[in-house]
Scaffold this motif. Structure first.
Motif, short mmCIF file in Angstrom:
data_model
loop_
_atom_site.label_atom_id
_atom_site.label_comp_id
_atom_site.label_asym_id
_atom_site.label_seq_id
_atom_site.Cartn_x
_atom_site.Cartn_y
_atom_site.Cartn_z
N VAL A 231 0.83 -1.21 0.00
CA VAL A 231 0.00 0.00 0.00
C VAL A 231 0.87 1.27 0.00
CG1 VAL A 231 -1.63 1.30 1.46
CG2 VAL A 231 -1.96 -1.15 1.10
N ALA B 160 13.74 4.51 10.21
CA ALA B 160 13.27 4.28 11.59
C ALA B 160 12.58 2.93 11.63
CB ALA B 160 12.29 5.36 12.03
N ASN C 224 1.26 4.96 7.22
CA ASN C 224 0.89 3.71 6.54
C ASN C 224 1.50 2.46 7.17
OD1 ASN C 224 0.23 1.88 4.13
ND2 ASN C 224 2.48 1.88 4.16
N VAL C 225 2.68 2.59 7.80
CA VAL C 225 3.36 1.37 8.30
C VAL C 225 2.40 0.51 9.12
CG1 VAL C 225 5.04 0.55 10.01
CG2 VAL C 225 5.74 2.22 8.32
N GLY C 226 2.43 -0.78 8.83
CA GLY C 226 1.59 -1.68 9.60
C GLY C 226 2.05 -3.12 9.42
N VAL D 142 3.82 -0.97 16.53
CA VAL D 142 4.11 -0.63 15.13
C VAL D 142 2.89 0.04 14.46
CG1 VAL D 142 4.60 -1.62 12.84
CG2 VAL D 142 5.89 -2.39 14.84
N ASN D 143 1.70 -0.54 14.69
CA ASN D 143 0.51 -0.04 13.98
C ASN D 143 -0.11 1.18 14.63
OD1 ASN D 143 0.95 -2.60 12.86
ND2 ASN D 143 -1.18 -2.87 12.39
N SER E 251 -7.85 -0.03 8.83
CA SER E 251 -8.24 -1.30 8.23
C SER E 251 -9.63 -1.71 8.70
CB SER E 251 -7.23 -2.38 8.66
OG SER E 251 -7.69 -3.64 8.25
N TYR F 283 -4.31 -7.35 15.95
CA TYR F 283 -4.41 -6.40 14.83
C TYR F 283 -5.62 -5.48 15.06
CZ TYR F 283 -4.41 -4.97 9.84
OH TYR F 283 -4.36 -4.27 8.65
N LYS G 121 -5.59 -1.32 15.47
CA LYS G 121 -6.31 -0.46 14.52
C LYS G 121 -7.45 0.28 15.21
CE LYS G 121 -3.91 -1.36 10.76
NZ LYS G 121 -3.01 -0.35 10.16
N HIS H 215 -9.49 2.68 5.03
CA HIS H 215 -9.25 1.26 4.78
C HIS H 215 -8.81 1.19 3.32
CE1 HIS H 215 -9.69 -2.99 4.19
NE2 HIS H 215 -10.58 -2.79 3.24
N PRO H 216 -7.59 0.70 3.05
CA PRO H 216 -7.04 0.81 1.68
C PRO H 216 -7.48 -0.29 0.73
CG PRO H 216 -5.42 -0.18 3.12
CD PRO H 216 -6.62 0.08 3.98
N VAL I 37 -6.12 -5.84 -0.35
CA VAL I 37 -5.21 -5.81 -1.51
C VAL I 37 -3.99 -6.72 -1.32
CG1 VAL I 37 -5.93 -3.53 -2.34
CG2 VAL I 37 -4.17 -3.66 -0.59
N HIS J 3 2.64 -7.53 0.97
CA HIS J 3 3.51 -8.45 1.74
C HIS J 3 3.07 -8.62 3.18
CE1 HIS J 3 7.02 -7.67 -1.24
NE2 HIS J 3 6.20 -8.60 -1.66
#
Ligand SMILES: NC(=O)c1ccc[n+]([C@@H]2O[C@H](COP(=O)([O-])OP(=O)(O)OC[C@H]3O[C@@H](n4cnc5c(N)ncnc54)[C@H](OP(=O)(O)O)[C@@H]3O)[C@@H](O)[C@H]2O)c1
Length: 310
Positions: free
Chosen positions: A45, A90, A118-120, A139-140, A168, A194, A198, A223-224, A227, A230
């Motif tokens: 994404v 980072a 965006n990092v997740g 991280v999220n 998400s 997760y 979120k 919510h992208p 998709v 990885h």
């Protein structure tokens, strides 16, 4: 998830199903001269977001964890679009590194037109960062919270400016417990971990939106799309096999995520829209548990504390 479904309104469920089939809105507006900070651009994404924004003339500053991948990604944007691109490094499982990256951004740029968090990641097992935080929550949620918090003054200086949280539909899995954010006392599952992270990101976004009201800075979540990326590749071989051979067949091209974020970043009709959750380009009502402002204020205080921002 089922235990949370009983709180839904039918109208919101219907809206969610309609949004999944809806034609997406588009923008053709150029972004020449705009500086966009995007996190996690080395694949999926984030890469499509960086590509989409660069294709409309934006300058991109990536915040990634991997130097070689960042070099490659920036070179590709320069080659494909003649874009200005730079990057900072980072690891988002280390909040000290995130705070340092934010400080470097503040020092280097007087204005930031767009920040895309965006990092997740998704982990099927409970893991902890070197600071003892549950990794997915760190991280999220905590990392994007930290970056947003530390860039607030720069964003206020850059109005009209926009912040986009890549969230998400996974927030609907729930799992957030304000008295056990670090999963010390509960059984951990990947979906609940997760969902918790979120949900925390959404709950604190309503607080950011209130804080920024009238400032000319907007903050929205997206919510992208479901998709092909990885995500989850850090998990075990069985998970990866299932993902690669079964799940990925149902997923869409991540290019739709890039297009949606370009729309959310530029559409004139969204200039004053803040504190909304979008399913790609359509506003949607999030899960009821992600709308509890009382819990949100608790998560806000805890996030400030855990992220070392007090
Ligand atoms: N894929 C979907 O269907 C989907 C659906 C809903 C929401 N999302 C959200 O979309 C966002 C992007 O995910 P994706 O699907 O594009 O996954 P992805 O292909 O795995 O990309 C994740 C990005 O985040 C970076 N990243 C992961 N952990 C990091 C860390 N500890 N520190 C710094 N960077 C880190 C990765 O860097 P490396 O290359 O170094 O690993 C990569 O650039 C996430 O927030 C995810 O929750 C995705």
């Amino acid at each position: 998830m089922l235990k949370y479904l009983k709180d839904y309104r039918w109208a919101d469920m219907r809206q969610m199903l309609e949004n999944n089939r809806a034609t997406q809105r588009e923008s053709t507006l150029r972004m020449d001269g705009k500086l966009c900070v995007v996190t996690g651009c080395t694949s999926g994404v984030g890469w499509e977001i960086a590509r989409s924004l660069a294709s409309f003339g934006a300058s991109i500053v990536m915040v990634n964890r991997n130097k070689e991948k960042s070099e490659l990604a920036c070179n590709q944007l320069r080659e494909d679009f003649g874009a200005k691109c730079s990057y900072l490094l980072a690891n988002f499982s280390n909040l000290g590194q995130v705070r340092d990256a934010a400080d470097s951004l503040v020092k280097a740029y007087d204005r930031i037109d767009l920040l895309v968090n965006n990092v997740g990641m998704h982990s099927t097992t409970l893991t902890r960062t070197s600071d003892g935080l549950e990794t997915v929550f760190c991280v999220n949620h905590l990392a994007s919270f930290t970056l947003t918090w530390k860039l607030l003054d720069t964003m206020r200086q850059s109005t009209p400016s926009r912040i986009i949280q890549v969230n998400s539909q996974g927030h609907r899995f729930g799992g957030l417990n304000p008295s056990d954010l670090n999963w010390r006392t509960r059984h951990y599952t990947g979906l609940r971990g997760y969902g918790a992270a979120k949900t925390a990101q959404l709950l604190t976004m309503w607080e950011f939106a209130d804080l920024l009201k009238g400032s000319g800075v907007t903050i929205n979540a997206v919510h992208p799309g479901a998709v092909r990326t990885h995500i989850g590749s850090n998990n075990g071989p069985l998970y990866r096999w299932f993902n690669d051979n079964i799940v990925s067949r149902t997923l869409k091209d991540p290019v739709i995520a890039g297009q949606a974020v370009h729309y959310l970043a530029t559409a004139p009709e969204l200039e004053t829209i803040s504190g909304k959750y979008f399913n790609l380009t359509h506003v949607e009502t999030p899960a009821p548990h992600a709308l509890d402002r009382q819990v949100g204020r608790m998560i806000w205080e805890e996030s400030l504390r855990l992220a070392g921002l007090l």
